[in-house]
Motif scaffolding. Structure first.
Motif, PDB file in Angstrom:
ATOM      1  N   VAL A 156       1.557  18.615  -4.343  1.00 34.25           N
ATOM      2  CA  VAL A 156       2.201  19.665  -3.570  1.00 34.25           C
ATOM      3  C   VAL A 156       2.811  20.685  -4.531  1.00 34.25           C
ATOM      4  O   VAL A 156       3.082  20.385  -5.689  1.00 34.25           O
ATOM      5  CB  VAL A 156       3.288  19.046  -2.642  1.00 34.25           C
ATOM      6  N   ASN A 157       3.012  21.877  -4.040  1.00 36.44           N
ATOM      7  CA  ASN A 157       3.773  22.877  -4.785  1.00 36.44           C
ATOM      8  C   ASN A 157       5.205  22.395  -4.966  1.00 36.44           C
ATOM      9  O   ASN A 157       5.806  21.844  -4.053  1.00 36.44           O
ATOM     10  CB  ASN A 157       3.771  24.191  -4.005  1.00 36.44           C
ATOM     11  N   GLY A 158       5.749  22.611  -6.146  1.00 36.70           N
ATOM     12  CA  GLY A 158       7.136  22.209  -6.377  1.00 36.70           C
ATOM     13  C   GLY A 158       7.602  22.598  -7.752  1.00 36.70           C
ATOM     14  O   GLY A 158       8.010  23.742  -7.984  1.00 36.70           O
ATOM     15  N   ASN A 159       7.517  21.654  -8.695  1.00 37.08           N
ATOM     16  CA  ASN A 159       7.858  21.987 -10.078  1.00 37.08           C
ATOM     17  C   ASN A 159       6.965  23.104 -10.599  1.00 37.08           C
ATOM     18  O   ASN A 159       7.404  23.945 -11.401  1.00 37.08           O
ATOM     19  CB  ASN A 159       7.702  20.757 -10.979  1.00 37.08           C
ATOM     20  N   TYR A 160       5.714  23.103 -10.162  1.00 34.49           N
ATOM     21  CA  TYR A 160       4.717  24.104 -10.570  1.00 34.49           C
ATOM     22  C   TYR A 160       3.835  24.403  -9.367  1.00 34.49           C
ATOM     23  O   TYR A 160       3.830  23.653  -8.383  1.00 34.49           O
ATOM     24  CB  TYR A 160       3.870  23.578 -11.742  1.00 34.49           C
ATOM     25  N   PRO A 161       3.053  25.478  -9.406  1.00 31.75           N
ATOM     26  CA  PRO A 161       2.105  25.737  -8.316  1.00 31.75           C
ATOM     27  C   PRO A 161       1.149  24.567  -8.120  1.00 31.75           C
ATOM     28  O   PRO A 161       0.886  23.796  -9.049  1.00 31.75           O
ATOM     29  CB  PRO A 161       1.366  26.992  -8.801  1.00 31.75           C
ATOM     30  N   LYS A 217       0.841  -1.198   0.000  1.00 31.99           N
ATOM     31  CA  LYS A 217       0.000   0.000   0.000  1.00 31.99           C
ATOM     32  C   LYS A 217       0.874   1.244   0.000  1.00 31.99           C
ATOM     33  O   LYS A 217       1.807   1.348   0.811  1.00 31.99           O
ATOM     34  CB  LYS A 217      -0.914   0.002   1.223  1.00 31.99           C
ATOM     35  N   ILE A 218       0.583   2.163  -0.912  1.00 35.89           N
ATOM     36  CA  ILE A 218       1.377   3.388  -0.999  1.00 35.89           C
ATOM     37  C   ILE A 218       0.484   4.613  -1.140  1.00 35.89           C
ATOM     38  O   ILE A 218      -0.654   4.532  -1.603  1.00 35.89           O
ATOM     39  CB  ILE A 218       2.366   3.363  -2.184  1.00 35.89           C
ATOM     40  N   ILE A 219       1.042   5.744  -0.730  1.00 35.94           N
ATOM     41  CA  ILE A 219       0.540   7.057  -1.113  1.00 35.94           C
ATOM     42  C   ILE A 219       1.659   7.701  -1.911  1.00 35.94           C
ATOM     43  O   ILE A 219       2.811   7.743  -1.454  1.00 35.94           O
ATOM     44  CB  ILE A 219       0.199   7.930   0.105  1.00 35.94           C
ATOM     45  N   LEU A 220       1.344   8.202  -3.104  1.00 32.67           N
ATOM     46  CA  LEU A 220       2.341   8.871  -3.931  1.00 32.67           C
ATOM     47  C   LEU A 220       2.150  10.378  -3.792  1.00 32.67           C
ATOM     48  O   LEU A 220       1.152  10.935  -4.245  1.00 32.67           O
ATOM     49  CB  LEU A 220       2.195   8.439  -5.395  1.00 32.67           C
ATOM     50  N   ASP A 221       3.102  11.016  -3.117  1.00 29.29           N
ATOM     51  CA  ASP A 221       3.052  12.452  -2.871  1.00 29.29           C
ATOM     52  C   ASP A 221       3.974  13.128  -3.878  1.00 29.29           C
ATOM     53  O   ASP A 221       5.190  12.908  -3.863  1.00 29.29           O
ATOM     54  CB  ASP A 221       3.502  12.743  -1.436  1.00 29.29           C
ATOM     55  N   CYS A 222       3.422  13.984  -4.737  1.00 23.48           N
ATOM     56  CA  CYS A 222       4.184  14.397  -5.918  1.00 23.48           C
ATOM     57  C   CYS A 222       3.848  15.816  -6.364  1.00 23.48           C
ATOM     58  O   CYS A 222       2.912  16.434  -5.856  1.00 23.48           O
ATOM     59  CB  CYS A 222       3.922  13.417  -7.061  1.00 23.48           C
ATOM     60  N   ASP A 223       4.628  16.303  -7.358  1.00 27.49           N
ATOM     61  CA  ASP A 223       4.423  17.658  -7.885  1.00 27.49           C
ATOM     62  C   ASP A 223       4.529  17.643  -9.416  1.00 27.49           C
ATOM     63  O   ASP A 223       5.414  18.261  -9.978  1.00 27.49           O
ATOM     64  CB  ASP A 223       5.416  18.645  -7.271  1.00 27.49           C
ATOM     65  N   PRO A 224       3.622  16.943 -10.104  1.00 20.01           N
ATOM     66  CA  PRO A 224       3.753  16.742 -11.559  1.00 20.01           C
ATOM     67  C   PRO A 224       3.762  18.055 -12.335  1.00 20.01           C
ATOM     68  O   PRO A 224       2.836  18.839 -12.204  1.00 20.01           O
ATOM     69  CB  PRO A 224       2.487  15.948 -11.925  1.00 20.01           C
ATOM     70  N   GLY A 225       4.807  18.316 -13.214  1.00 20.99           N
ATOM     71  CA  GLY A 225       5.999  17.579 -13.568  1.00 20.99           C
ATOM     72  C   GLY A 225       5.822  16.339 -14.425  1.00 20.99           C
ATOM     73  O   GLY A 225       5.017  15.482 -14.160  1.00 20.99           O
ATOM     74  N   MET A 226       6.677  16.326 -15.514  1.00 22.55           N
ATOM     75  CA  MET A 226       6.623  15.175 -16.413  1.00 22.55           C
ATOM     76  C   MET A 226       7.157  13.913 -15.749  1.00 22.55           C
ATOM     77  O   MET A 226       6.615  12.827 -15.961  1.00 22.55           O
ATOM     78  CB  MET A 226       7.376  15.455 -17.714  1.00 22.55           C
ATOM     79  N   ASP A 227       8.227  14.012 -14.941  1.00 22.03           N
ATOM     80  CA  ASP A 227       8.769  12.797 -14.335  1.00 22.03           C
ATOM     81  C   ASP A 227       7.864  12.290 -13.217  1.00 22.03           C
ATOM     82  O   ASP A 227       7.713  11.077 -13.038  1.00 22.03           O
ATOM     83  CB  ASP A 227      10.204  12.990 -13.860  1.00 22.03           C
ATOM     84  N   ASP A 228       7.220  13.197 -12.482  1.00 18.90           N
ATOM     85  CA  ASP A 228       6.206  12.763 -11.504  1.00 18.90           C
ATOM     86  C   ASP A 228       5.041  12.091 -12.227  1.00 18.90           C
ATOM     87  O   ASP A 228       4.472  11.119 -11.727  1.00 18.90           O
ATOM     88  CB  ASP A 228       5.648  13.944 -10.716  1.00 18.90           C
TER      89      ASP A 228
END
Length: 315
Positions: free
Chosen positions: A35-40, A3-14
């Motif tokens: 989350v905010n990161g690669n983009y808002p 079981k996982i939660i994927l926490d990410c900021d897509p982004g092409m690699d996300d």
């Protein structure tokens, strides 16, 4: 299934990390949190839902998370993923709604509902995870492992050649929110930090035959990856840029892909030349044992990683 939660900021690699996680029979994706990161965060939240719809998995909740770092302002990303944040693939606008809970509360709820069972995979800044730990510190004892694209440790030439933060020796996810990274690194939760040392190998490249297989596939996700590879190459970057975050998902599926070691690591939160740097203490003597002990990626089997990735994308 893990079981996982994927926490990410897509982004092409996300976005490709979402594809890998959802298509893997080894993983049970309970949620995708953004989350905010690669983009808002409004863009990353939209992009996550675009990918879930592309895969026909609107049953997986997508939750909008932190709009900025927990303390500081968000820096501009020096590397662009295109006007849409997805290598200008311009996927259809999503129709699936966001989850009722925000990302922080959804992480807390899912961890409490499945104590000891939910692995967190972090491919963006750790703002959501840190805030969840601050808001509900009891969840720290319920999380078996966090696997993160996080840090640069100087274990090989790739770590600093490919520094993605805006200081010479930092990695983007830590650089954006170093205070959040510090909270997670010091949480006591088992942390596997897959830094630029293993996530940005120049050997993670696609052959002409690989690209041809992607282009000839009728899978939308294969077309997405092929487009991303063309996008980065036109800008003078190598194809590994399209799948950096996939290394964390690959490790969750098969930890033997990455060799790790235990090390004491601190996160620099002071402004200046070393902001966001993950400082590893490898000394034989006088080691700062007050620094958290985590697992750090040393080397990766790039060939097996690419094979796994292509098989999941094309199946």
């Amino acid at each position: 299934m893990k079981k996982i939660i994927l926490d990410c900021d897509p982004g092409m690699d996300d976005s490709m990390a979402i594809v890998m996680a959802v298509k893997s029979e080894a993983l049970d994706v309970l949620a995708v949190t953004t989350v905010n990161g690669n983009y808002p965060v409004d863009v990353t939240s939209k992009n996550a839902r675009k990918v879930l719809e592309l895969l026909g998995r609107t049953d997986i909740p997508a939750a909008r998370g932190m709009a900025g770092p927990i303390i500081r302002k968000s820096p501009p990303d020096p590397f662009t993923h295109g006007k849409d944040g997805q290598a200008e693939a311009y996927l259809p606008e999503p129709s699936m709604p966001l989850a009722d809970l925000d990302a922080v509360d959804l992480i807390i709820e899912l961890v409490k509902a499945n104590p000891g069972e939910v692995t967190l995979i972090a491919t963006g800044p750790m703002s959501n995870i840190a805030m969840a730990m601050i808001k509900a510190p009891e969840i720290k004892e319920m999380i078996p492992e966090i696997i993160a694209i996080s840090g640069a440790f100087g274990l090989n030439k790739y770590a600093f050649l490919n520094a993605t933060g805006d200081t010479p020796q930092s990695e983007w996810n830590v650089y954006v929110d170093p205070e959040a990274a510090k909270v997670v690194y010091e949480s006591g939760v088992r942390l596997v930090a897959l830094g630029l040392d293993v996530a940005t190998y120049f050997d993670v490249n696609f052959s002409d035959e690989d690209v041809k297989r992607l282009e000839e596939s009728d899978k939308k996700e294969a077309d997405f990856l092929a487009n991303a590879i063309r996008f980065v190459k036109k800008r003078g970057f190598d194809a590994y840029c399209t799948v950096i975050d996939c290394m964390a998902v690959a490790y969750a599926i098969d930890p033997t892909l990455v060799e790790t070691m235990e090390a004491h690591v601190g996160v620099e939160t002071k402004d200046g030349l070393t902001l966001g740097m993950t400082v590893i203490d490898r000394r034989h003597h006088f080691v700062w044992e007050q620094l958290p002990l985590i697992k750090v990626g040393c080397s990766a089997d790039c060939g097996r990683f690419l094979q796994m990735l292509l098989e999941l994308v094309l199946k």
